[in-house]
Structures are given as C-alpha cells and as structure tokens.
Design an enzyme around this catalytic site. Structure first.
Site, PDB file in Angstrom:
ATOM      1  N   ASN A  59      -7.734  91.946  14.780  1.00  0.00           N
ATOM      2  CA  ASN A  59      -8.576  92.892  15.526  1.00  0.00           C
ATOM      3  C   ASN A  59      -8.155  93.349  16.928  1.00  0.00           C
ATOM      4  OD1 ASN A  59      -8.694  90.555  17.284  1.00  0.00           O
ATOM      5  ND2 ASN A  59     -10.679  89.745  16.321  1.00  0.00           N
ATOM      6  N   ASP A 253     -16.582  89.820   5.200  1.00  0.00           N
ATOM      7  CA  ASP A 253     -16.064  89.247   6.514  1.00  0.00           C
ATOM      8  C   ASP A 253     -16.100  90.482   7.398  1.00  0.00           C
ATOM      9  OD1 ASP A 253     -14.932  87.157   8.186  1.00  0.00           O
ATOM     10  OD2 ASP A 253     -13.572  88.901   8.503  1.00  0.00           O
TER      11      ASP A 253
END
Length: 378
Positions: A59, A253
């Site tokens: 991320n 997810d």
C-alpha cells in the site's frame, strides 16, 4: 504428515536497480529448487522459489497488502493439496479451495523483504484435506526473520475429466492416534460451520450499494460501505476454469481495506480473517461483485463483512448467486506504525444493531481463544 517447505531459490523478476542488487546478493546464498516425491503415506517435500516483496505488492505506506499474502498462502495450499491428491492411480485432479479458517496477521511485511511460505497437510478425510500454512518474512540485509502469518485451509479435489466429480483423497500417516482424532474434530467442526453459514446466507442477494457520500454521515455503515466489479479472465483461473481462491481473497481484502480506510481515515492493515467460506465455484467469464460493509468496531479493531456475488456473463439464464462470504478484521496505525483507536460506529436501525451485536460476540470469542492459546504456550 506431509510437508511443503520453501527452498532458497530466487526470483529475478525485478523492476528497479535496487532490487537487482538485492537479487544478485541472494544468488550467492540460494540454490536451485527441487521436488522430492514419495509414496502418499511418506514425506513429500517441495522446494519452491521465494518471493521478494515489490512496490506493487504494498500500500501507499509500504505495508504488503493482506490480499497479496492471502494469495501466496492459497497458492502454497493448492500446490501441496493437488500434489497429494494425485499420488494414487485414477483420474487426475486439482485441489479446489473450499474454506479458509481464521487467518492471523501477526506482523506486517514490507517492501524489500522476502516471503517464505511453508505448508503441510495435517488431516485428510475421504474427500478433503486440511493444509496448515505459515509465512515467514526475511530481511535479507540483516538476516532477521519473523513469522508474519498462519492459516488453515480446506481443499476438495475435483477431477480434470469431469469438473463436477469429487475424487477420493489418499490417506496420510499420522504421528499418533490423538493427532488423527484432533484432525477429525476440526474436520467435523468446519463442516458444520460451512453448512450453517450457507443456510444463513442462502441464495438471497443483498448487494452493498455505493452510496452518495455527500448525503451520508461519517462513521455510519452507509458512508464506508464499498464494492468493486471484476470480470473473471483466464489468468484468474485454475485448470478447471474456476477462479483461484487466492484471487478471490485478494479482491475481498481490497474491498474490506477500502471500507476500513473510509471509516478510520488513517493507514489500516489486516489483523485477521475469520473463516472464508467458498459456497459455490466461480467460472471464467463471470462478472463478480465484491461488497463490504462495517459490522463492528471496538477501540482497537473493526470488523468488515465481505460478500462475493457471481453473475455469469454468457450463461445469464443461470442467474446471479452468492459465491463467497467472510469477515475481515483491521487495525488503524499512525505514521510510525503504532496502533490508533478506531472511531466508534454510528448505527442506524435494528438490522445494523443486530449485526453489531453479532460482531461483538465474534470479537469476544476470538479474544478469549487468543488468551487461551497464549496460556497453553506458556
């Protein structure tokens, strides 16, 4: 007991000079992967390439996506499950993921670290196998390692000749009668829970709409709920033409992470995943809608319920159906990676209150189980 462990092989698929340097250094320490096959009741060891975490695995703050790790876990389970189920004469088959038990994210993994994934078959029924998977991360600059994840998965072998035919699983040799009995108890428990979950969800489709956030109040379920749509292509599928369980889990997810980030407005990471139940297979060519909504929040974590609905694009007459369900748990972190409190949820209506109370019960049960496991280890 059957084992699949990762060897010291390396991947040369890199995108930056820095990673080329890291890979070059690994060449001095890591050898070529090998596979050893023996009879089904004996040890089976597979050495597979390691995986270095790249920027596109993480991320914006450098933590590796939980979905990326879930996909690696599922691939390891699929390999050992398929290999074991083909150790006897008869139809060739491929192991299809049926259920993932609670998966713990013990520590975050970061860009530049190397993932070691190991798996072993710990129980075999007539038509399914239980695979235990562990993930270790390695800092190849310092040599430091730590366990980041552990999970239990259940696979069912389907014939390559007839995708509706479930083949029999070769038996395995247990270290003791007690070990076999414990495995049987886990098998019966997950079987019962799968049936209960399927009955609870039924075929009722309750899509999570994408709300106009200008009309929704922050910290409500409607403000953070999210969905994504994905067309299933060949690269997403197994030998049967069904979606890989790891692909589905990664999409789940991603949606759950969006819900958590919209609620917390901070960096969030996956803390755990409660049982993921694969109710029906998803075929190539389907359009899947992955939807997530917040169900519960404590001071330290929040629970996200995720649904996967499949819609056959070509065979539209078959209709849309619910394929997968799960609960994801996230925690909020500051810029230094320290836990932050989770904002309280603003509940609207009896249904949201009911889901909140159900989530609270799961939270307390999981908390009690963690404490009991910790006491046993001491």
């Amino acid at each position: 007991m059957l084992n699949l462990s990762q060897s010291y092989a390396y991947s040369t698929c890199v995108r930056t000079t820095a990673f080329n340097v890291l890979i070059t250094s690994m060449m001095h320490f890591h050898g070529t992967g090998r596979i050893f096959r023996k009879h089904a009741k004996c040890l089976v060891v597979c050495h597979s390439p390691l995986r270095i975490m790249r920027p596109d695995d993480a991320n914006i703050v450098g933590n590796v996506h939980g979905g990326t790790i879930l996909k690696m876990i599922e691939e390891a389970g699929c390999i050992i499950g398929t290999r074991h189920c083909n150790t006897q004469p008869g139809d060739r088959c491929a192991a299809q993921l049926a259920r993932v038990e609670r998966t713990d994210f013990l520590y975050p993994m970061f860009i530049g670290e190397v993932a070691h994934v190991s798996a072993e078959i710990t129980y075999a029924s007539k038509h399914s196998v239980e695979v235990q998977v562990h993930v270790m991360s390695e800092n190849i600059l310092t040599g430091a390692t730590k366990m980041t994840n552990r999970a239990a998965l259940w696979y069912v072998p389907f014939s390559l000749k007839n995708v509706d035919n479930v083949t029999e699983v070769p038996p395995i040799k247990y270290a003791s009668l007690e070990q076999e009995e414990e495995g049987k108890k886990r098998y019966e428990a997950q079987k019962m829970e799968r049936l209960e979950t399927k009955e609870r969800n039924g075929e009722l489709l309750m899509p999570v709409s994408a709300p106009d956030r200008t009309t929704k109040e922050p910290y409500t379920v409607g403000f953070s709920q999210s969905s994504l749509i994905h067309l299933v292509g060949p690269s997403d599928c197994t030998l049967h033409g069904f979606v890989h369980g790891g692909v589905t889990m990664k999409l789940m997810d991603e949606v759950a992470g969006i819900v958590a980030a919209r609620h917390c407005k901070t960096n969030i990471v996956t803390a755990s995943v409660d049982a993921i139940n694969f109710h029906r297979k998803i075929m190539k060519g389907c359009v899947v809608t992955v939807s997530g909504r917040a169900t519960f929040a404590s001071n330290k974590s929040m629970e996200i319920e995720v649904f996967v609905d499949a819609d056959p694009l070509i065979e539209a007459e078959k209709g849309k159906y619910r394929a997968v369900t799960a609960f994801f748990t996230y925690i909020s972190l500051d810029k230094q990676g320290k836990p932050l409190p989770i904002p309280s949820m603003k509940l609207e209506g009896d249904e949201e209150q009911r889901r909140f109370e159900d989530g609270k019960m799961r939270y307390l049960q999981n908390k009690a189980k963690r404490l009991a496991d910790k006491e046993r280890q001491q």
